[in-house]
Scaffold this active site. Structure first.
Site, short mmCIF file in Angstrom:
data_model
loop_
_atom_site.label_atom_id
_atom_site.label_comp_id
_atom_site.label_asym_id
_atom_site.label_seq_id
_atom_site.Cartn_x
_atom_site.Cartn_y
_atom_site.Cartn_z
CB SER A 198 -1.03 -0.71 1.49
OG SER A 198 0.00 0.29 2.08
CE LYS B 74 18.90 6.24 -11.36
NZ LYS B 74 17.15 5.93 -12.53
CG HIS C 175 21.89 5.98 -4.68
ND1 HIS C 175 21.60 5.06 -5.03
CD2 HIS C 175 20.57 7.11 -4.24
CE1 HIS C 175 19.69 4.61 -4.35
NE2 HIS C 175 19.59 5.90 -4.66
CG ASP D 203 27.67 13.49 -28.52
OD1 ASP D 203 27.10 13.08 -27.49
OD2 ASP D 203 26.38 14.84 -28.97
CG LEU D 204 27.25 6.90 -27.38
CD1 LEU D 204 27.01 6.32 -28.32
CD2 LEU D 204 28.19 5.93 -26.86
#
Length: 512
Positions: free
Chosen positions: A23, A190, A248, A402-403
């Protein structure tokens, strides 16, 4: 074959999934949407049964509304999938410390197992830490069956300091084996965090420069635009260091700094992460800066202490910067600067690896090379390099390799972190979960400085809601070696996502 596809094929057991704390906000916002995502994409067997358990009384209709509230429906196929998914979900209310309630839950599980043929159980504890052990004890006494595979997902925080963490580990370890326990840190699920090992160990161009001889400093930054949003009383028990930095950001650090593991096996990977943590001494008082947000400059957003649930005069930090040092051959002398905060000017998580100055440089006004890994939003990897400005002369300009994922992988769907980690647990893969000795080593680094902060010996610096953070952060990172270039630079405009991902490096002064 994608990683998720392979994981699906390796899944040989049919599970009953029990979500404890069904809940609550975590279950509503993360757990159930992740389970639906796995179901919709055929990573959960169509016969998987999902039982919600919590103290709140609600009927099936109310429960289904709770489950589906944060599930995103974009197509008719999604709507149809949700309808089928909800038919697999049921709800059982009960207390967390009463055997008779868990015995009723057991009867429901057994009834569903007879229908589905499930031979394994996944218990997801979407619960506050105060009830971890009572619930785990009730599960072991009433819902643990020989011959049935049992896995237990435990959410952070895993204690408040070294002592409480060890007690929790001891109490949990008396009930379940380490093999059965999955301590979840969603950052390990992630996409860009999982990509770190590929970037490091599958690209020979990084191998010879990934060390103290070439790298000057490394920053790992977490920024949130929101404040505590009425949950200040809960947040005040932990603070930003326990909430974000000790788990993290430290997990990201270990993946950046670890040595190559023997294999991709869970224990080989986690062995190397633990080795890194054991080389890090406790954080020194002079290597920490803390802050606490006040109301916004326009007065529209309240300050931390304006939250009625926050204790009056609290000194709990909502922002922290800390510098860690890894005392091994690869990293001695390289500062790892961890920064995290709430109520800031933007939302982002990124890793910024800054290299040393060019030796014997014949050019003027050079900027340092950097590798920047944007974890969220707008996932990207880019390398800042020096280049000749087109035209006559030999003027140098900052350019980039740049990727940006949005342009390079335009048709790719990046799974939510919780989807990835729940699937890992169903497949018995511990690689992206926290081991008990890893947790112990992490708390050894942070417990002394946390006690100093808890005793009020470090005064948080006030900063306005929506600002870049407390005064002194720029000087703090500069003290540890980070050098900002004064050379003007504008990122290419061919990709809006690319520009957004690099906002820190626009001509305006970059954020800390």
């Amino acid at each position: 074959m994608s990683e998720l596809t392979k994981a699906k094929q390796d899944n040989k057991h049919l599970y009953t999934v029990i979500v404890l704390g069904a809940s609550g906000d975590l279950a509503k916002k993360k757990t159930f949407p992740a389970l639906f995502g796995l179901y919709k994409n055929h990573y959960l067997d169509a016969n998987t049964q999902i039982i919600g358990y919590a103290r709140t009384k609600m009927d099936q209709s109310t429960f289904e509304g709770h489950v589906s509230k944060y599930i995103k429906i974009k197509t008719d196929e999604d709507k149809e999938a949700l309808s089928k998914f909800l038919k697999l979900c049921s709800y059982q209310d009960g207390q967390y410390d009463k055997d008779q309630d868990f015995q009723v839950l057991e009867k429901e599980i057994e009834k569903l197992e007879k229908t589905s043929g499930a031979t394994a159980r996944l218990f997801y504890m979407a619960l506050p830490p105060s009830v971890f052990i009572p619930v785990a004890t009730s599960i072991k006494h009433n819902n643990y069956k020989k011959g049935v595979i049992t896995r237990l997902i435990v959410e952070k925080p895993f204690g408040m300091d070294l002592e409480s963490s060890r007690k929790l580990a001891k109490d949990l370890g008396a009930l379940f084996t380490e093999e059965e326990i999955y301590r979840i840190d969603h950052y390990l699920g992630k996409e860009m965090v999982k990509n770190l090992m590929i970037l490091r160990f599958a690209n020979v161009i990084f191998g010879s420069v990934w060390n103290r001889h070439s790298i000057d400093n490394i920053q790992i930054t977490f920024k949130e635009k929101i404040g505590t949003a009425g949950r200040g009383g809960y947040f005040d028990e932990f603070g930003i260091i326990r909430d974000v930095m000790q788990n993290h950001l430290l997990q990201i650090l270990t993946l950046i700094a670890m040595e190559p593991p023997v294999s991709l096996g869970a224990e080989d990977v986690r062995d190397e992460k633990v080795k890194v943590l054991r080389y890090i001494p406790p954080i020194a008082k002079g290597d920490v800066l803390t802050g606490q947000y006040t109301k916004s400059e326009d007065g529209k957003e309240p300050g931390y202490l304006d939250d009625p649930t926050v204790p009056k005069g609290s000194k709990t930090p909502t922002y922290a910067a800390a510098t860690l040092f890894i005392q091994n051959e690869r990293w001695t002398g390289v500062p790892f600067i961890l920064k995290c905060g709430k109520a800031l000017d933007q939302q982002k998580t990124e890793i910024r690896i800054q290299f040393k100055d060019v030796s014997g440089n014949m050019f003027t006004n050079l900027a340092r090379n950097e590798i920047v890994i944007r974890v969220q939003p707008n996932e990207a990897v880019y390398v800042k390099i020096m280049n000749k400005e087109p035209g006559l002369g030999m003027k140098t300009v900052i350019s980039d390799l740049d990727l940006s994922y949005s342009s390079r992988f335009d048709n790719a769907v990046i799974p939510e972190a919780y989807e990835s980690l729940i699937l890992d647990s169903l497949n018995g893969d511990h690689s992206n979960f926290v081991r008990d000795d890893e947790l112990d080593a992490a708390w050894k680094i942070f417990t002394p400085i946390l006690k100093t902060i808890d005793q009020g010996e470090i005064e948080p610096i006030p900063y306005a809601f929506g600002s870049r953070g407390p005064h002194g952060v720029t000087e703090f990172v500069a003290k540890h070696g980070y050098e900002r270039s004064n050379q003007e630079y504008a990122w290419p405009s061919h990709s809006e996502a690319s520009v957004a991902a690099k906002g820190q490096d626009q001509k305006v002064k970059p954020s800390s």
